[in-house]
Design an enzyme around this catalytic site. Structure first.
Site, PDB file in Angstrom:
ATOM      1  N   ALA A   1      23.868  39.438  46.945  1.00  0.00           N
ATOM      2  CA  ALA A   1      23.837  38.767  48.240  1.00  0.00           C
ATOM      3  C   ALA A   1      24.605  37.457  48.116  1.00  0.00           C
ATOM      4  O   ALA A   1      24.039  36.396  47.859  1.00  0.00           O
ATOM      5  CB  ALA A   1      22.400  38.513  48.679  1.00  0.00           C
ATOM      6  N   GLY A   2      25.921  37.533  48.287  1.00  0.00           N
ATOM      7  CA  GLY A   2      26.743  36.364  48.066  1.00  0.00           C
ATOM      8  C   GLY A   2      26.889  36.084  46.577  1.00  0.00           C
ATOM      9  O   GLY A   2      26.510  36.901  45.727  1.00  0.00           O
TER      10      GLY A   2
ATOM     11  N   GLY B   1      32.840  37.459  37.522  1.00  0.00           N
ATOM     12  CA  GLY B   1      32.502  38.371  36.447  1.00  0.00           C
ATOM     13  C   GLY B   1      31.291  39.216  36.744  1.00  0.00           C
ATOM     14  O   GLY B   1      30.901  40.053  35.923  1.00  0.00           O
TER      15      GLY B   1
ATOM     16  N   ASP C   1      32.320  32.980  48.298  1.00  0.00           N
ATOM     17  CA  ASP C   1      31.213  33.693  48.949  1.00  0.00           C
ATOM     18  C   ASP C   1      29.904  32.937  48.707  1.00  0.00           C
ATOM     19  O   ASP C   1      28.854  33.524  48.491  1.00  0.00           O
ATOM     20  CB  ASP C   1      31.113  35.132  48.449  1.00  0.00           C
ATOM     21  CG  ASP C   1      30.336  36.031  49.413  1.00  0.00           C
ATOM     22  OD1 ASP C   1      30.145  35.656  50.575  1.00  0.00           O
ATOM     23  OD2 ASP C   1      29.907  37.126  48.986  1.00  0.00           O
TER      24      ASP C   1
ATOM     25  N   HIS D   1      36.369  40.251  50.234  1.00  0.00           N
ATOM     26  CA  HIS D   1      35.855  40.440  48.866  1.00  0.00           C
ATOM     27  C   HIS D   1      36.231  41.817  48.287  1.00  0.00           C
ATOM     28  O   HIS D   1      35.442  42.738  48.220  1.00  0.00           O
ATOM     29  CB  HIS D   1      34.366  40.138  48.726  1.00  0.00           C
ATOM     30  CG  HIS D   1      33.442  40.646  49.772  1.00  0.00           C
ATOM     31  ND1 HIS D   1      33.431  41.952  50.214  1.00  0.00           N
ATOM     32  CD2 HIS D   1      32.447  40.014  50.455  1.00  0.00           C
ATOM     33  CE1 HIS D   1      32.486  42.097  51.112  1.00  0.00           C
ATOM     34  NE2 HIS D   1      31.888  40.939  51.285  1.00  0.00           N
TER      35      HIS D   1
END
Length: 381
Positions: free
Chosen positions: A308-309, A248, A274, A215
């Site tokens: 968180a993800g 975004g 994710d 990521h």
């Protein structure tokens, strides 16, 4: 076996788009893309849009209301895979974030068993941690983060022999170059992430065999004028590819545009979801390692606001890149199909070429229309 022809939509094969042709499928495999439908073929006519390979997602923490960390079992993997197939991702790497050694072993066992049992959509395993930097922990439990030991290395090298794909996210400061060499030598795809390491340490990890970053921009040392950090290493180092969360929220569109313009090849940026348990469900909150994560406004956050993800699926990420004018739709499709498939060496996924699995989707401007797995229509958006 019945020869089936799909026409009426453009066809993107993972590298190029053609119009006015038909996709031929037989026995769960791609036969080819042809201008004329053979006599006797069973025809399915689609109304515009594009046929593309099934999407490939290398970072999937959960889906369908379940989290892999909560129960690393074959049953959990079935639910996750089914949810993501419904979202267009016909090949996923279930992802276990930082947890105990026993959970890591259970995850390895579960993925091996799921593949042996033919659970559709499971391509391998992604272990995100626990060998990370506490300074860049994100939503990971800091009490479980630790340096890599000899026992960890032995377990991971053995797991790479048991699984078709083992991706491992680690921080250069939590391992040694020798450990990275051992991992990559055993077939592990080493991905750098959750790291506060400087540029030189990141390049040393690449020299040792690291080939990916997790990521991009999130939970890593940032690009500075005197210290390029892990972000700078990803952009400057052609041997690194990188996953990107294009919602975004995690990364601003202008930052994505700059990164894609600056990225040195042959390494490439690809899309990941994710995704957490909310993917493919109406769930509004869940727990991870005993901490509540809330879903609101397109974000998943801990109580303190830490991301968180992501509340994202790959068709939405593809749409976002095109809508933001960052790249054309075909390049965005490649970022969710052929690019991640090639990174993990999965020639059976991510392309519509003769002999490959007949995993494909029908995507229109208004979203995902339908999904086929092994030639059988099993999901619809």
């Amino acid at each position: 076996m019945t020869l089936r022809a799909y026409l009426g939509a453009d066809i993107f094969d993972g590298a190029r788009r053609v119009s006015g042709q038909a996709l031929l499928v037989e026995g769960g495999r791609i036969v080819g893309i042809v201008p004329d439908v053979p006599e006797g073929a069973e025809v399915t006519r689609l109304e515009g849009g594009v046929i593309a390979p099934g999407l490939v997602d290398l970072q999937v923490n959960g889906g369908g209301g379940v989290m892999f960390n909560d129960d690393p079992s074959v049953d959990t993997l079935r639910v996750m895979a089914r949810a993501h197939i419904g979202l267009g991702a016909t090949a996923i790497l279930p992802t276990l974030i930082t947890d105990t050694p026993s959970h890591s072993r259970a995850a390895i066992d579960a993925v091996e068993a799921a593949i042996a049992q033919g659970v559709a959509g499971i391509a391998g395993l992604h272990l995100e941690g626990p060998h990370l930097s506490v300074a860049r922990k994100g939503a990971h439990d800091p009490s479980l983060i630790r340096a890599m030991g000899d026992g960890d290395l032995e377990m991971l090298c053995a797991a790479a022999e048991r699984l078709p794909v083992l991706k491992m996210t680690l921080a250069p400061e939590a391992v040694t170059p020798e450990q990275i060499r051992a991992l990559t030598g055993a077939g592990v795809l080493v991905s750098l992430g959750h790291s506060d390491a400087g540029f030189d340490a990141c390049v040393a990890a690449v020299e040792a065999g690291a080939a990916c970053a997790t990521h991009l921009f999130n939970a890593m040392s940032q690009l500075g004028n005197r210290e390029p950090g892990l972000v700078g290493a990803v952009l400057a180092e052609g041997r690194l590819s990188a996953g990107l969360i294009a919602d975004g929220v995690h990364v601003h569109p202008a930052t994505i545009r700059a990164a894609m313009a600056a990225k040195t090849g042959p390494g490439r940026i690809f899309l990941v979801s994710d995704a957490m348990s909310v993917a493919g469900s109406e769930q509004q909150a869940f727990t991870l390692n005993g901490r509540e994560i809330r879903r609101a406004g397109g974000r998943l956050t801990l109580e303190n606001g830490t991301l968180a993800g992501a509340d994202l699926d790959l068709p939405t990420a593809i749409h976002n890149l095109a809508a933001w004018g960052i790249c054309d739709r075909d390049h965005a499709l490649a970022m969710a199909t052929s690019i991640p498939a090639e990174l993990i060496g999965a020639g059976d996924f991510g392309h519509l070429r003769p002999g490959a699995r007949a995993d494909f989707i029908h995507l229109a401007t208004d979203g995902l229309r339908a999904v086929w797995k092994d030639g059988t229509r099993i999901g619809q958006g």
